[in-house]
Design a protein around this motif. Structure first.
Motif, short mmCIF file in Angstrom:
data_model
loop_
_atom_site.label_atom_id
_atom_site.label_comp_id
_atom_site.label_asym_id
_atom_site.label_seq_id
_atom_site.Cartn_x
_atom_site.Cartn_y
_atom_site.Cartn_z
N VAL A 177 0.84 -1.20 0.00
CA VAL A 177 0.00 0.00 0.00
C VAL A 177 0.88 1.25 0.00
CG1 VAL A 177 -1.67 1.33 1.34
CG2 VAL A 177 -1.95 -1.15 1.09
N ASN A 178 1.93 1.25 0.82
CA ASN A 178 2.86 2.40 0.84
C ASN A 178 3.47 2.63 -0.53
OD1 ASN A 178 2.56 3.14 3.51
ND2 ASN A 178 4.19 1.83 4.25
N ALA A 179 3.93 1.53 -1.16
CA ALA A 179 4.57 1.64 -2.47
C ALA A 179 3.56 2.11 -3.52
CB ALA A 179 5.18 0.30 -2.88
N PHE A 180 2.32 1.62 -3.40
CA PHE A 180 1.28 2.01 -4.36
C PHE A 180 0.98 3.50 -4.26
CE2 PHE A 180 -3.34 2.61 -5.15
CZ PHE A 180 -3.34 2.38 -6.51
N ILE A 181 0.83 3.99 -3.03
CA ILE A 181 0.56 5.41 -2.83
C ILE A 181 1.72 6.26 -3.34
CG2 ILE A 181 0.23 7.19 -1.07
CD1 ILE A 181 -1.28 5.07 0.58
N GLN A 182 2.94 5.82 -3.04
CA GLN A 182 4.12 6.55 -3.50
C GLN A 182 4.17 6.57 -5.02
OE1 GLN A 182 7.71 5.63 -1.43
NE2 GLN A 182 9.04 6.29 -3.09
N ASP A 183 3.85 5.43 -5.64
CA ASP A 183 3.86 5.36 -7.10
C ASP A 183 2.80 6.28 -7.69
OD1 ASP A 183 4.59 3.83 -9.70
OD2 ASP A 183 2.41 3.62 -9.57
N GLY A 243 -6.26 10.98 -12.63
CA GLY A 243 -5.89 11.08 -11.22
C GLY A 243 -6.07 9.79 -10.47
N GLY A 244 -7.04 8.97 -10.89
CA GLY A 244 -7.28 7.71 -10.21
C GLY A 244 -7.53 7.91 -8.73
N GLN A 245 -6.80 7.11 -7.90
CA GLN A 245 -6.99 7.18 -6.45
C GLN A 245 -6.48 8.48 -5.84
OE1 GLN A 245 -6.00 4.55 -8.11
NE2 GLN A 245 -7.40 2.90 -7.55
N THR A 246 -5.65 9.26 -6.57
CA THR A 246 -5.11 10.49 -6.00
C THR A 246 -6.07 11.66 -6.13
OG1 THR A 246 -4.01 11.07 -8.07
CG2 THR A 246 -2.76 9.76 -6.50
N GLY A 247 -7.16 11.47 -6.84
CA GLY A 247 -8.14 12.55 -7.00
C GLY A 247 -8.06 13.19 -8.37
N ALA A 248 -9.14 13.91 -8.76
CA ALA A 248 -9.21 14.52 -10.08
C ALA A 248 -8.17 15.61 -10.24
CB ALA A 248 -10.61 15.09 -10.30
N ALA A 260 3.15 -17.33 3.10
CA ALA A 260 3.05 -15.90 2.79
C ALA A 260 3.31 -15.63 1.32
CB ALA A 260 4.01 -15.11 3.66
N TYR A 261 4.31 -16.30 0.75
CA TYR A 261 4.61 -16.07 -0.66
C TYR A 261 3.50 -16.64 -1.54
CZ TYR A 261 9.22 -13.95 -0.47
OH TYR A 261 10.24 -13.06 -0.28
N ALA A 262 2.94 -17.78 -1.14
CA ALA A 262 1.82 -18.33 -1.91
C ALA A 262 0.62 -17.38 -1.86
CB ALA A 262 1.43 -19.70 -1.36
N ALA A 263 0.33 -16.86 -0.66
CA ALA A 263 -0.79 -15.92 -0.52
C ALA A 263 -0.53 -14.63 -1.29
CB ALA A 263 -1.02 -15.62 0.96
N SER A 264 0.72 -14.13 -1.24
CA SER A 264 1.04 -12.88 -1.95
C SER A 264 0.90 -13.05 -3.46
CB SER A 264 2.46 -12.42 -1.59
OG SER A 264 3.44 -13.32 -2.08
N LEU A 265 1.31 -14.22 -3.97
CA LEU A 265 1.16 -14.46 -5.41
C LEU A 265 -0.32 -14.47 -5.80
CD1 LEU A 265 3.86 -17.25 -6.00
CD2 LEU A 265 3.91 -14.89 -6.83
N GLY A 266 -1.14 -15.14 -4.96
CA GLY A 266 -2.57 -15.20 -5.25
C GLY A 266 -3.23 -13.84 -5.17
N LEU A 267 -2.94 -13.08 -4.10
CA LEU A 267 -3.55 -11.75 -3.94
C LEU A 267 -3.09 -10.79 -5.02
CD1 LEU A 267 -3.36 -11.33 -0.05
CD2 LEU A 267 -5.44 -11.48 -1.44
N ASN A 268 -1.79 -10.81 -5.33
CA ASN A 268 -1.29 -9.91 -6.37
C ASN A 268 -1.91 -10.22 -7.73
OD1 ASN A 268 0.34 -8.35 -4.72
ND2 ASN A 268 2.12 -9.65 -4.97
N HIS A 269 -2.13 -11.51 -7.98
CA HIS A 269 -2.75 -11.90 -9.25
C HIS A 269 -4.16 -11.35 -9.36
CE1 HIS A 269 -3.64 -14.32 -12.79
NE2 HIS A 269 -4.76 -14.72 -12.20
N TYR A 300 -3.96 -7.21 -9.18
CA TYR A 300 -3.28 -6.53 -10.28
C TYR A 300 -4.25 -6.16 -11.39
CZ TYR A 300 0.58 -5.20 -13.30
OH TYR A 300 1.45 -4.47 -14.08
N SER A 301 -5.25 -7.00 -11.59
CA SER A 301 -6.24 -6.71 -12.64
C SER A 301 -7.08 -5.49 -12.30
CB SER A 301 -7.14 -7.93 -12.85
OG SER A 301 -7.84 -8.24 -11.64
N ILE A 302 -7.09 -5.12 -11.00
CA ILE A 302 -7.89 -3.98 -10.55
C ILE A 302 -7.06 -2.70 -10.51
CG2 ILE A 302 -9.31 -3.07 -8.67
CD1 ILE A 302 -9.85 -6.00 -7.87
N VAL A 303 -5.91 -2.76 -9.85
CA VAL A 303 -5.12 -1.54 -9.64
C VAL A 303 -3.81 -1.52 -10.42
CG1 VAL A 303 -6.06 -1.15 -7.35
CG2 VAL A 303 -4.02 -2.56 -7.58
#
Length: 660
Positions: free
Chosen positions: A288-294, A452-457, A599-608, A611-614
């Motif tokens: 989430v931190n990296a996403f906001i920074q990006d 703007g996406g999540q950062t606003g118009a 954790a890595y299995a869960a992260s792969l599943g969640l990221n998959h 990723y299609s959303i954000v």
């Protein structure tokens, strides 16, 4: 010359204040090459005498000397060294360690010698071959007959090349054939120059040795020599005692862990789930931190500083300054900057461009009778990143860029690009020089779209256009923010600090906001949320620690006899503590490994899925997270094992050996 001497040995047991004497002034001398049988009825003090000779019993009166050296039975370390280097034990009940095969049972003693690993194993196998078990090397004690078990015990007693072999009823559980074979082995040991002391109540067994000492009611009743002690010139192996290494403790712990793997796997799974939850929530926080920074960096130039009027005139943090801005929402005149104040910023070191601008709170866009309301209209500056405009270009005179979402409101999601080159009506409220409300309207040409996406118009025009519109509407044309562009991102913080330090008439003139400030504020909230979630997940780690404590206490209870065996072989209290903490730490390490896999299995599943959303990996597990997880697993398991390990180390070896 006597190798072992006992002088005036007295020993009593107490029941409350009532004393029960067991040994009453024992004086005995033993020399190497003897095969001495201590003969007597049960309760006569034979086993007590053997425990004193073997360095297990410290609570007695009298003296014991070995090879001319007085043993101080009050010093536990000296007795540990004595048992490790001088004594070998053979028991009636064999006292083998069930989870080890017979080679490893012999290696338990050899691990406290100066031999290397290859030499230890070779000697263990050679000794087992000498006692007739060369074809049974892979078996565990429960797969052997009574006679075979006793042979393993003999091989273990000889492993460290002790000078004294103590055999407590070594044939008591054997048939006549195995009894004869065991006695022949003991006689051979004595003939090789060792002192063999056998405790027995059998006259036939006693007659096999070189000497019989009869014990009755705690006193020497008779001491009969049957034949002279054996004189030998047999060369002794170069095996020297040494304290047990940490590696040997961890190996023993791993062997026991493997033997009870499926039971321990439940503990590992429970601990791994807690670690997995902490690791996953930390990874989500990172993502989430990296996403906001990006998102912010994709819209805002990191070299830019947004400078605003500081109406309070006080030195304050960025967070407090941002909060103070909301107090002047109804009086924007307090935030207006004079040309003199704007020009003052031009002279700062490392600043390559200063752009005044306007930020207006609300606005309305109109096109073909459709309206789109928005907030945060801002003039275009270098504060925006170069790729903020996804389609078209940055606005010039009488031009405007629209946020994609607002353009879609005015047209449709699929046809919003048709607005490119078209004119839209902009309506926004402002104030005049008397602080009266003024409505500003204009028709501007659409030249680009932002997302703007999540950062606003993000909607705006350029400064010159905006100033011209305000002038035409008789509104105040003073800027209410300045975009200061710094020549290098490394200088942003220092320039921002200089700006906030500028004073006029004793009051601070400006407040400054950087991309880093915005990220710090957002990340702080995200971090707090991540910590709270991780703390909730950490509750399961407390439960896991309790499970480990219970498991270790159960292990101590189950392995009480093993603890007595290890102590009799010369292991220190420290070694016993380390044995149990090592097993617990291994549980922690395996739990951490399982948690990482989950954790890595869960992260792969969640990221998959996400990723299609954000279009971003929202779970990012860092090396720091992994190190923290492993360290936490080791710390929790180690702390959980401290009390059980302490209990194990403090067990009386004699009591532990007699446990069922």
């Amino acid at each position: 010359m006597a190798f072992l001497e006992l002088h005036n040995i007295h020993k009593s047991y107490f029941l409350g204040k009532e004393e029960f004497p067991v040994l009453n002034g024992i004086d005995l001398d033993f020399e190497l090459g003897e095969f001495v049988s201590i003969l007597g009825e049960s309760g006569g003090g034979k086993s007590t005498l053997m425990n004193i000779i073997g360095g297990l019993d410290r609570n007695f009166e009298g003296e014991v000397r070995a090879d001319g050296q007085l043993l101080d039975h009050k010093k536990e370390k000296q007795l540990d060294d004595y048992r490790r280097g001088t004594i070998g034990y053979i028991y009636q009940s064999y006292n083998l360690i069930s989870h080890l095969n017979i080679v490893d049972n012999v290696l338990v003693s050899l691990n406290m010698t100066n031999l290397n690993n290859r030499e230890k194993k070779d000697r263990a196998i050679e000794l087992l071959k000498q006692v007739g078990l060369g074809d049974q090397l892979k078996k565990h004690p429960n797969q052997l007959s009574g006679g075979q078990k006793q042979r393993v015990a003999i091989a273990r007693a000889l492993a460290s090349n002790p000078r004294v072999i103590i055999a407590d009823e070594p044939t008591g559980a054997l048939d006549s054939k195995n009894t004869a074979e065991v006695l022949e082995i003991l006689e051979k040991i004595a003939a090789e120059g060792k002192l063999v002391i056998t405790v027995t109540h059998s006259q036939d067994v006693a007659n096999y040795g070189t000497r019989i000492v009869r014990l009755a009611d705690g006193k020497i009743e008779d001491d009969t020599r049957l034949k002279p002690a054996y004189k030998t010139t047999v060369e002794q192996p170069n095996v020297k005692p040494k304290v047990l290494s940490a590696g040997a403790s961890y190996k023993n712990a791993f062997q026991h862990l493997s033997y009870n793997f499926w039971r321990n796997s439940l503990i590992m799974l429970g601990t791994a789930i807690g670690l997995f939850a902490v690791l996953l929530f930390s990874g989500i926080g990172n993502g989430v931190n990296a996403f906001i920074q990006d998102q912010i960096n994709s819209m805002i130039n990191p070299n830019s500083i947004t400078v605003m009027k500081n109406p309070a005139g006080k030195k304050m943090s960025t967070a407090k300054f941002e909060q103070s801005m909301s107090q002047f929402a109804n009086d924007p005149s307090k935030l207006l900057l004079t040309d003199k104040e704007v020009n003052h910023l031009q002279n700062l070191k490392h600043v390559d461009k200063v752009e005044p601008g306007y930020q207006l709170s609300t606005y309305t866009l109109s096109y073909n009778s459709k309206n789109a309301n928005g907030s945060g209209f801002q003039t275009w500056t270098k504060a925006y990143a170069s790729d903020t405009v996804k389609t078209g270009h940055a606005p010039k005179a009488n031009q405007i860029v629209l946020d994609k979402a607002q353009a879609a409101t005015l047209t449709s999601t699929k046809k919003y690009k048709q607005l490119l080159g078209k004119k839209v009506k902009l309506t926004l409220p402002w104030i005049d020089k008397n602080n009266h409300p003024v409505q500003v309207t204009a028709e501007l040409t659409v030249v680009g779209f932002t997302n703007g996406g999540q950062t606003g118009a993000i909607t705006g025009t350029n400064y010159s256009t905006m100033r011209h519109l305000l002038s035409n509407a008789k509104a105040d044309t003073q800027a209410n923010f300045v975009s200061v562009n710094v020549n290098n991102s490394k200088n942003v913080k220092s320039v921002a600090k200089k700006i906030t330090s500028i004073k006029d008439n004793g009051k601070y003139t400006f407040g400054a906001i950087t991309v880093g400030d915005m990220l710090d504020t957002v990340n702080q909230y995200v971090s707090i949320a991540s910590i709270v979630l991780a703390a909730i997940a950490g509750i399961s780690l407390v439960v896991s620690a309790l499970m480990i404590i219970v498991t270790m206490y159960m292990s101590v209870s189950e392995r009480t006899k093993e603890i007595g065996i290890l102590r009799a072989l010369g292991e220190r209290k420290k070694d016993i503590r380390r044995l149990f903490t090592a097993e617990s730490v291994l549980i922690g390490l395996f739990s951490a490994a399982l948690a990482l896999v989950l954790a890595y299995a869960a992260s792969l599943g969640l990221n998959h899925v996400l990723y299609s959303i954000v279009k971003f990996n929202m779970v990012q597990i860092t090396p720091g997270n992994i190190i923290f997880t492993v360290v936490a697993a080791i710390a929790i398991s180690f702390i959980a094992a401290l009390l059980p390990a302490r209990k194990a180390s403090r067990l009386n070896p004699i009591d532990a050996l007699s446990a069922d």
